[in-house]
Design a protein around this motif. Structure first.
Motif, PDB file in Angstrom:
ATOM      1  N   SER A 172      -4.527  -0.072   7.197  1.00 19.67           N
ATOM      2  CA  SER A 172      -4.547   0.195   5.805  1.00 19.67           C
ATOM      3  C   SER A 172      -3.273   0.691   5.415  1.00 19.67           C
ATOM      4  O   SER A 172      -2.754   0.511   4.292  1.00 19.67           O
ATOM      5  CB  SER A 172      -5.475   0.740   5.320  1.00 19.67           C
ATOM      6  OG  SER A 172      -5.368   2.380   5.951  1.00 19.67           O
ATOM      7  N   PHE A 215      -0.732  -1.600   3.968  1.00 19.63           N
ATOM      8  CA  PHE A 215      -0.986  -2.028   2.557  1.00 19.63           C
ATOM      9  C   PHE A 215      -1.188  -0.880   1.528  1.00 19.63           C
ATOM     10  O   PHE A 215      -1.290  -1.427   0.287  1.00 19.63           O
ATOM     11  CB  PHE A 215      -2.398  -2.635   2.644  1.00 19.63           C
ATOM     12  CG  PHE A 215      -2.743  -3.839   3.527  1.00 19.63           C
ATOM     13  CD1 PHE A 215      -2.043  -5.037   3.098  1.00 19.63           C
ATOM     14  CD2 PHE A 215      -3.108  -3.650   4.728  1.00 19.63           C
ATOM     15  CE1 PHE A 215      -2.260  -6.313   4.055  1.00 19.63           C
ATOM     16  CE2 PHE A 215      -3.393  -4.822   5.477  1.00 19.63           C
ATOM     17  CZ  PHE A 215      -2.885  -6.203   5.164  1.00 19.63           C
ATOM     18  N   ALA A 252      -6.560  -0.155   0.015  1.00 22.72           N
ATOM     19  CA  ALA A 252      -5.707  -0.452   1.283  1.00 22.72           C
ATOM     20  C   ALA A 252      -6.708  -0.704   2.470  1.00 22.72           C
ATOM     21  O   ALA A 252      -6.278  -1.770   3.236  1.00 22.72           O
ATOM     22  CB  ALA A 252      -4.659   0.543   1.722  1.00 22.72           C
ATOM     23  N   ALA A 299      -7.999  -4.320   1.913  1.00 22.59           N
ATOM     24  CA  ALA A 299      -7.011  -4.977   2.299  1.00 22.59           C
ATOM     25  C   ALA A 299      -6.732  -5.420   3.694  1.00 22.59           C
ATOM     26  O   ALA A 299      -6.685  -6.461   4.189  1.00 22.59           O
ATOM     27  CB  ALA A 299      -5.663  -4.944   1.660  1.00 22.59           C
ATOM     28  N   LEU A 359      -0.929  -9.350   0.119  1.00 25.73           N
ATOM     29  CA  LEU A 359      -0.708  -8.218   0.941  1.00 25.73           C
ATOM     30  C   LEU A 359      -1.040  -8.841   2.514  1.00 25.73           C
ATOM     31  O   LEU A 359       0.004  -8.585   3.368  1.00 25.73           O
ATOM     32  CB  LEU A 359      -1.564  -7.136   0.770  1.00 25.73           C
ATOM     33  CG  LEU A 359      -1.232  -6.341  -0.604  1.00 25.73           C
ATOM     34  CD1 LEU A 359      -2.418  -5.552  -1.018  1.00 25.73           C
ATOM     35  CD2 LEU A 359      -0.006  -5.474  -0.354  1.00 25.73           C
ATOM     36  N   ASP A 389       1.814  -8.689   5.536  1.00 28.71           N
ATOM     37  CA  ASP A 389       1.453  -7.900   6.820  1.00 28.71           C
ATOM     38  C   ASP A 389       1.777  -9.015   7.862  1.00 28.71           C
ATOM     39  O   ASP A 389       2.201  -8.395   9.193  1.00 28.71           O
ATOM     40  CB  ASP A 389       0.110  -7.613   6.888  1.00 28.71           C
ATOM     41  CG  ASP A 389      -0.388  -7.008   8.148  1.00 28.71           C
ATOM     42  OD1 ASP A 389       0.394  -5.687   8.350  1.00 28.71           O
ATOM     43  OD2 ASP A 389      -1.284  -7.312   8.928  1.00 28.71           O
TER      44      ASP A 389
END
Length: 264
Positions: A195, A198, A212, A215, A255, A259
């Protein structure tokens, strides 16, 4: 590991066995603890701390603190006056290293809810690696206190906010421990770690921390844990039952793509 009270331990056969009352015991202890938490994060694919980290034991004189310095990228452990020797408690070392771990991923302001997220995640990882929701029992024992912090406390947002990062970090740490109870240690450890990739950098609040984690779950698990995650944070008051996630749809997909491009 440097010992400020004396010259560092030397052994011709590289075997270091000491009684806990021996000052060199702390050198070995901290070396072991740092190696343990480094390997804990390494198993999650995190390699940004794959370098020797300086740690100082018996730091200053009767210093009632332990700290990680992002400026020098080193850790310090006082031998205490009111507190017991901080180099002797694993959760204290794990907590400070978790600050270093977060710092290498995202730098967030150390104030208000942002600072509380920083402290709460450090408590969480210290307790998760120790497999014990209570931390600081040894450190505060001679003060007659049972513990420093307890992640099973029934704290609720926002009425338990006190305006101090360690105190408010208990709310975040307790919510993360609830997540561990709901999803299991291995799932929650990885979700919380991921997390951070994010997490917004501009004064994130607890709701941003939750988003986060959502996500990260979307990226790692296709969002399968979303109902359980929302239930945990709703129970702590961080999200209301009527709230939708602040990040969703295209934002979550963007997002996740970010990543993939910037993964460890």
């Amino acid at each position: 590991v440097k010992n400020e009270d004396t010259a560092n331990a030397v052994s011709p056969d590289n075997v270091h066995l000491y009684d806990p009352a021996d000052t060199h015991f702390d050198e070995v202890n901290i070396y072991f603890y740092i190696t343990s938490i480094h390997d804990f994060f390494r198993r999650m694919g995190f390699d940004k701390l794959d370098w020797p980290m300086k740690a100082i034991v018996h730091y200053r004189t009767n210093w009632d603190n332990a700290a990680y310095s992002p400026q020098t990228k080193s850790m310090m452990f006082g031998d205490g006056s009111k507190l017991n020797d901080l180099a002797k408690e694993e959760a204290v070392c794990f907590h400070e290293y978790a600050h270093a771990h977060l710092q290498e991923i995202v730098q967030i302001p150390y104030s208000k809810e942002s600072g509380a997220i920083n402290e709460g995640q450090a408590d969480y990882f210290a307790c998760s690696l120790s497999n014990d929701p209570i931390m600081g029992e040894y450190a505060v024992a001679k003060m007659g206190k049972p513990w420093m912090r307890n992640l099973t406390d029934q704290l609720h947002y926002p009425e338990d906010i006190q305006g101090e990062v360690h105190a408010d970090g208990r709310i975040w740490g307790c919510a993360l421990w609830d997540l561990r109870l709901a999803l299991g240690a291995s799932v929650s450890d990885l979700l919380i770690h991921k997390s951070f990739f994010f997490l917004k950098t501009t004064n994130p609040k607890f709701l941003d921390g939750m988003n986060a984690i959502l996500a990260a779950d979307d990226a790692l698990n296709g969002g399968v844990n979303k109902p359980a995650i929302l239930a945990v944070f709703q129970k702590r008051g961080i999200a209301k039952a009527a709230d939708a996630p602040v990040l969703h749809g295209e934002e979550l997909r963007a997002l996740a793509a970010f990543d993939r491009l910037h993964r460890d």
